[in-house]
Design an enzyme around this catalytic site. Structure first.
Site, short mmCIF file in Angstrom:
data_model
loop_
_atom_site.label_atom_id
_atom_site.label_comp_id
_atom_site.label_asym_id
_atom_site.label_seq_id
_atom_site.Cartn_x
_atom_site.Cartn_y
_atom_site.Cartn_z
N LYS A 257 0.86 -1.19 0.00
CA LYS A 257 0.00 0.00 0.00
C LYS A 257 0.89 1.22 0.00
O LYS A 257 1.73 1.39 0.89
CB LYS A 257 -0.84 -0.04 1.27
CG LYS A 257 -1.59 1.21 1.55
CD LYS A 257 -2.35 1.03 2.85
CE LYS A 257 -3.39 2.10 2.96
NZ LYS A 257 -3.07 3.13 3.91
P1 FBP Z 1 -6.86 7.48 4.02
O1 FBP Z 1 -7.63 6.92 2.87
O2 FBP Z 1 -7.73 8.12 5.05
O3 FBP Z 1 -5.73 8.37 3.55
O4 FBP Z 1 -6.23 6.24 4.76
C1 FBP Z 1 -5.08 5.60 4.32
C2 FBP Z 1 -4.02 5.67 5.39
O5 FBP Z 1 -2.90 4.92 5.03
C3 FBP Z 1 -4.46 5.20 6.77
O6 FBP Z 1 -4.35 3.82 6.91
C4 FBP Z 1 -3.55 5.97 7.64
O7 FBP Z 1 -4.08 6.19 8.91
C5 FBP Z 1 -3.45 7.27 6.92
O8 FBP Z 1 -3.59 7.00 5.56
C6 FBP Z 1 -2.17 8.00 7.17
O9 FBP Z 1 -2.30 9.23 6.55
P2 FBP Z 1 -1.16 10.34 6.66
O10 FBP Z 1 0.05 9.74 6.05
O11 FBP Z 1 -1.73 11.48 5.86
O12 FBP Z 1 -0.99 10.65 8.11
#
Ligand code: FBP
Length: 305
Positions: free
Chosen positions: A204
């Site tokens: 991911k």
């Molecule tokens: P989102 O779709 O809300 O961006 O979620 C994906 C994610 O990887 C979450 O699992 C994680 O909490 C978040 O993004 C981290 O986001 P950032 O890097 O902006 O703090």
């Protein structure tokens, strides 16, 4: 359950895995409206840990309830739901067997000044809760990157031994990376490749921009330009290539709340570039359930095409 030829093909990429892990990969790939297509939409809800409860759930207070996210994943016909221990424990009995779960086993928080995560759950928890996978974040580029990779090595080996899937969130950040660097194409492809090399089954990453950040890589990219770098599809294709030549599943995160149109454009780019789908948190649970299901259904229709 009859596996589709596409899912059989994907399973053949995982040449060293035992039947348990392959069954769990199949479980995720066969679930929901995209079941059997090789594409996925996953709901991640670890933002309460990462950003805090109000920033995460105040836009749609129903999302404070752990049961809400299982309902959302089911109503929208998603492939899997990923969350930290407490969120899954609080709904585990009600939704046992309903949707494949990914137990997020490490977590960061917004009160920390370091780019690191604490291990907050284990493989035994994932088994106890009937999860299909563990999820682990690495921060390539951080001062703690090597410790994180070493923790991942141990947890991944343990997970694979008992037939679980390993999902790696690979988010570049740290002293040498500014905001441009964190999502630059070369860095994103590098982060995805490192996740693949740590043994991730599903990778991911954030969708990459067209920036090339590392000076050491610039010459190479000039000599061998990425085809269609100006389009998201071209950049996604490059990241897919970095995931062991396309032999690993790779999904792209949704990011902060955006418009429906921007999310659909993103899905079109990921689909056209050969990415395996999206992992959409805030853009799902911060909308009302009806609006989220509508957006997720439209994304799913793009991936189905
Ligand atoms: P989102 O779709 O809300 O961006 O979620 C994906 C994610 O990887 C979450 O699992 C994680 O909490 C978040 O993004 C981290 O986001 P950032 O890097 O902006 O703090």
């Amino acid at each position: 359950m009859q596996l589709t030829p596409k899912v059989r093909e994907i399973l053949s990429w995982y040449e060293s895995d035992n039947p348990g892990t392959k069954s769990n990969i199949a479980r995720i790939l066969m679930q929901g409206k995209l079941g059997g297509t090789g594409r996925m939409v996953i709901l991640p809800v670890d933002q309460g840990f990462e950003h805090g409860p109000a920033r995460s759930f105040a836009p749609n207070p129903a999302a404070y309830d752990p049961h809400y996210h299982f309902e959302l994943a089911l109503e929208a016909g998603l492939n899997a739901y990923a969350a930290p221990l407490g969120m899954i424990e609080a709904a585990a009995a009600s939704y046992a067997g309903c949707v494949p779960t990914i137990l997020k086993v490490n977590s960061s928080n917004s009160l920390s000044t370091t780019k690191d995560q604490a291990v907050t759950a284990g493989v035994d928890d994932a088994l106890r809760l009937g999860c299909s996978a563990i999820g682990f974040t690495i921060y390539p580029g951080s001062e703690y990157q090597f410790e994180m990779m070493e923790e991942l090595r141990e947890l991944a080996a343990e997970a694979k031994a008992v037939g679980l899937v390993v999902v790696v969130w690979s988010y570049p950040r740290g002293p040498m990376l500014d905001k441009t660097g964190e999502t630059a194409l070369d860095i994103c492809a590098y982060a995805a490749h490192m996740a693949a090399l740590t043994g991730a089954h599903i990778i991911k990453v954030k969708p990459p921009t067209d920036a090339i950040f590392l000076d050491a890589a610039k010459k190479t990219y000039e000599k061998a330009p990425v085809p269609d770098i100006a389009t998201l599809a071209g950049r996604i294709q490059h990241v897919v290539q970095a995931c062991l030549g396309g032999r690993r599943l790779v999904v792209f995160s949704g990011g902060e709340q955006g418009s429906d149109d921007s999310m659909l454009d993103m899905a079109r780019g990921i689909h056209a570039g050969g990415g395996n789908g999206s992992i959409v948190g805030r853009n799902a649970f911060q909308r009302s359930k009806a609006d989220a299901v509508k957006l997720l259904s439209a994304m799913i229709d793009i991936y189905k095409a």
